[in-house]
Design a protein around this motif. Sequence first.
Motif, PDB file in Angstrom:
ATOM      1  N   UNK A   1      54.456  32.478 -11.485  1.00 27.53           N
ATOM      2  CA  UNK A   1      55.082  33.700 -11.993  1.00 27.53           C
ATOM      3  C   UNK A   1      54.775  33.935 -13.463  1.00 27.53           C
ATOM      4  N   UNK A   2      54.834  32.867 -14.252  1.00 21.92           N
ATOM      5  CA  UNK A   2      54.548  33.023 -15.683  1.00 21.92           C
ATOM      6  C   UNK A   2      53.079  33.362 -15.912  1.00 21.92           C
ATOM      7  N   UNK A   3      52.207  32.761 -15.124  1.00 16.62           N
ATOM      8  CA  UNK A   3      50.780  33.089 -15.245  1.00 16.62           C
ATOM      9  C   UNK A   3      50.547  34.549 -14.888  1.00 16.62           C
ATOM     10  N   UNK A   4      51.200  34.984 -13.845  1.00 19.76           N
ATOM     11  CA  UNK A   4      51.069  36.370 -13.390  1.00 19.76           C
ATOM     12  C   UNK A   4      51.505  37.337 -14.478  1.00 19.76           C
ATOM     13  N   UNK A   5      52.541  36.951 -15.229  1.00 22.18           N
ATOM     14  CA  UNK A   5      53.073  37.820 -16.283  1.00 22.18           C
ATOM     15  C   UNK A   5      52.340  37.629 -17.614  1.00 22.18           C
ATOM     16  N   UNK A   6      51.367  36.710 -17.632  1.00 14.52           N
ATOM     17  CA  UNK A   6      50.649  36.440 -18.892  1.00 14.52           C
ATOM     18  C   UNK A   6      51.547  35.790 -19.923  1.00 14.52           C
ATOM     19  N   UNK A   7      52.554  35.042 -19.464  1.00 15.45           N
ATOM     20  CA  UNK A   7      53.533  34.477 -20.399  1.00 15.45           C
ATOM     21  C   UNK A   7      53.591  32.947 -20.382  1.00 15.45           C
ATOM     22  N   UNK A   8      52.609  32.318 -19.757  1.00 17.48           N
ATOM     23  CA  UNK A   8      52.623  30.855 -19.785  1.00 17.48           C
ATOM     24  C   UNK A   8      51.861  30.364 -21.023  1.00 17.48           C
ATOM     25  N   UNK A   9      52.606  29.775 -21.954  1.00 16.82           N
ATOM     26  CA  UNK A   9      51.963  29.253 -23.168  1.00 16.82           C
ATOM     27  C   UNK A   9      51.326  27.916 -22.916  1.00 16.82           C
ATOM     28  N   UNK A  10      51.991  27.103 -22.102  1.00 14.16           N
ATOM     29  CA  UNK A  10      51.431  25.788 -21.823  1.00 14.16           C
ATOM     30  C   UNK A  10      52.435  24.882 -21.152  1.00 14.16           C
ATOM     31  N   UNK A  11      52.004  23.634 -21.056  1.00 13.70           N
ATOM     32  CA  UNK A  11      52.810  22.618 -20.387  1.00 13.70           C
ATOM     33  C   UNK A  11      53.158  21.488 -21.330  1.00 13.70           C
ATOM     34  N   UNK A  12      54.305  20.877 -21.067  1.00 11.89           N
ATOM     35  CA  UNK A  12      54.613  19.541 -21.564  1.00 11.89           C
ATOM     36  C   UNK A  12      54.645  18.702 -20.289  1.00 11.89           C
ATOM     37  N   UNK A  13      53.627  17.904 -20.092  1.00  9.20           N
ATOM     38  CA  UNK A  13      53.543  17.134 -18.854  1.00  9.20           C
ATOM     39  C   UNK A  13      54.245  15.779 -18.984  1.00  9.20           C
TER      40      UNK A  13
ATOM     41  N   UNK B   1      43.837  28.559  -9.601  1.00 15.14           N
ATOM     42  CA  UNK B   1      43.743  29.864  -8.934  1.00 15.14           C
ATOM     43  C   UNK B   1      43.805  31.010  -9.940  1.00 15.14           C
ATOM     44  N   UNK B   2      44.576  30.810 -11.004  1.00 16.65           N
ATOM     45  CA  UNK B   2      44.718  31.865 -12.021  1.00 16.65           C
ATOM     46  C   UNK B   2      43.579  31.786 -13.035  1.00 16.65           C
ATOM     47  N   UNK B   3      42.643  30.876 -12.813  1.00 14.86           N
ATOM     48  CA  UNK B   3      41.527  30.660 -13.731  1.00 14.86           C
ATOM     49  C   UNK B   3      42.038  30.348 -15.136  1.00 14.86           C
ATOM     50  N   UNK B   4      43.110  29.575 -15.183  1.00 13.52           N
ATOM     51  CA  UNK B   4      43.758  29.295 -16.466  1.00 13.52           C
ATOM     52  C   UNK B   4      43.417  27.917 -17.022  1.00 13.52           C
ATOM     53  N   UNK B   5      42.482  27.247 -16.371  1.00  9.10           N
ATOM     54  CA  UNK B   5      42.086  25.928 -16.871  1.00  9.10           C
ATOM     55  C   UNK B   5      41.207  26.068 -18.108  1.00  9.10           C
ATOM     56  N   UNK B   6      40.452  27.158 -18.138  1.00 11.24           N
ATOM     57  CA  UNK B   6      39.525  27.399 -19.239  1.00 11.24           C
ATOM     58  C   UNK B   6      40.268  27.457 -20.572  1.00 11.24           C
ATOM     59  N   UNK B   7      39.628  26.945 -21.602  1.00 12.40           N
ATOM     60  CA  UNK B   7      40.241  26.933 -22.930  1.00 12.40           C
ATOM     61  C   UNK B   7      40.588  28.361 -23.365  1.00 12.40           C
ATOM     62  N   UNK B   8      39.722  29.305 -22.999  1.00 11.85           N
ATOM     63  CA  UNK B   8      39.919  30.705 -23.404  1.00 11.85           C
ATOM     64  C   UNK B   8      41.168  31.324 -22.760  1.00 11.85           C
ATOM     65  N   UNK B   9      41.714  30.668 -21.745  1.00 14.23           N
ATOM     66  CA  UNK B   9      42.906  31.224 -21.112  1.00 14.23           C
ATOM     67  C   UNK B   9      44.132  31.051 -22.012  1.00 14.23           C
ATOM     68  N   UNK B  10      43.985  30.179 -23.031  1.00 16.69           N
ATOM     69  CA  UNK B  10      45.072  29.936 -23.984  1.00 16.69           C
ATOM     70  C   UNK B  10      46.332  29.350 -23.351  1.00 16.69           C
ATOM     71  N   UNK B  11      46.156  28.676 -22.254  1.00 19.95           N
ATOM     72  CA  UNK B  11      47.254  27.870 -21.713  1.00 19.95           C
ATOM     73  C   UNK B  11      46.993  26.448 -22.194  1.00 19.95           C
ATOM     74  N   UNK B  12      47.968  25.856 -22.865  1.00 17.34           N
ATOM     75  CA  UNK B  12      47.687  24.509 -23.372  1.00 17.34           C
ATOM     76  C   UNK B  12      48.313  23.457 -22.459  1.00 17.34           C
ATOM     77  N   UNK B  13      47.622  22.363 -22.355  1.00 20.82           N
ATOM     78  CA  UNK B  13      48.021  21.281 -21.448  1.00 20.82           C
ATOM     79  C   UNK B  13      48.368  20.077 -22.301  1.00 20.82           C
ATOM     80  N   UNK B  14      49.657  19.941 -22.580  1.00 20.99           N
ATOM     81  CA  UNK B  14      50.084  18.866 -23.464  1.00 20.99           C
ATOM     82  C   UNK B  14      50.819  17.795 -22.671  1.00 20.99           C
ATOM     83  N   UNK B  15      50.757  16.601 -23.165  1.00 17.64           N
ATOM     84  CA  UNK B  15      51.590  15.541 -22.604  1.00 17.64           C
ATOM     85  C   UNK B  15      52.832  15.447 -23.478  1.00 17.64           C
TER      86      UNK B  15
END
Length: 388
Positions: free
Chosen positions: A230-242, A271-285
């Motif tokens: 849902x957040x990806x769909x809305x363009x509102x996912x900044x990233x994760x704290x894994x 699926x949202x093609x959000x793995x790419x760095x340009x997607x600006x979704x950050x993957x943090x631990x």
Amino acid sequence: MSTDPAVLAALKNQRIELPSWAFGNSGTRFKVFAQKGVPRNAYEKIADAAQVHRFTGIAPTVALHIPWDKVDSYQDLARHAADLGVALGTINSNTFQDDDYMLGSVCNADPAIRRKAVAHLVECIEIMDVTGSRDLKLWFADGTNYPGQDDIRARQDRLAESLAEVYARLGPDQRLVLEYKFFEPAFYMTDVPDWGTAFLHCLALGEKAKVVVDTGHHAPGVNIEFIVAGLLRAGKLGGFDFNSRFYADDDLMVGAADPFQLFRIMFEVVKADALRIESNVSFMLDQCHNIEPKIQGQIRSVMNVQEATAKALLVDRDELAVCQRDGKVLEANAILMDAYNTDVRPLVADVRRDLGLDPDPIAAYARSGYLESVVRERVGGEQAGWGA
Ligand code: RM4
Ligand code: MN
């Protein structure tokens, strides 16, 4: 095993951010166990983080936590990081360890305390100006323990006002990423308890405000991939704290408790093609190792995210779409499970070889003798820790 070049390229380009605080001593509210060789300052934490990148090749940035990582010169710290082959990443604020914040920080009924909290957040942006960090990550311990203790709605107003002030100070390439957590330390009502509340505030703030999903911050049984979708769909996912949870906010290694959930989350990302760095979704631990060796624990987490990602990339999406269209319930499910049940370890070993790395990061790290050398060298001084 698929050697689809697109899968290999996606895995090689994946980026995971490490938390500086994972390398310091931590524990539970009962006991913080000290480990030998633990960093004594931000410089040594970055040196340890650089080891995780050295053996995984996909973890080139380190998030700082202020004031835990306060230094005299952030320029110098950034240079130190660059010398070690890494860069400084997200700046995490801390408005939960000052006596003034007992009844909250940005939501506190006392305007002087709110001003103090906002000033700290602005200070974090000033650090970002120097380090070139893009994201200011906000997590608030604000909330109440008893019904009637404070006015729920007034606290939301104060939160909105404080956030707006901070948002206004952001530079054009900077973002505010707001993290939610359903309870703890507040037990009756938390001011940013869920993605909906974080989303509402981010929506009101504007484009540069996004939501952070900490995988440990939900009640049991919550469908996290649904929130992610849902957040990806809305363009509102900044990233994760894994991280992983069995019970509450356990902060264990990501993928330890539920690797299947991690796969499902990464599938939504792919699926949202959000793995790419340009997607600006950050993957943090975001982990705090209580009893396990810290650098090795971080390496394991990076590997767990990488393996979950590889499985997500292996899903036959064309075939899945056909089954979904035709209402083939079990066939569709089987396609997902086939990918999940694939042993991707040989594939990610190939990715590492291509990156010029040892295919087994844990063994290579153990052989390097790094831990023994820091245990020898880091004597005296005060070890970094949670300070809780
Ligand atoms: C919080 C939250 C934040 C982290 C602190 C240490 O529960 O997860 O992201 O900075 O813990
Ligand atoms: Mn977190």
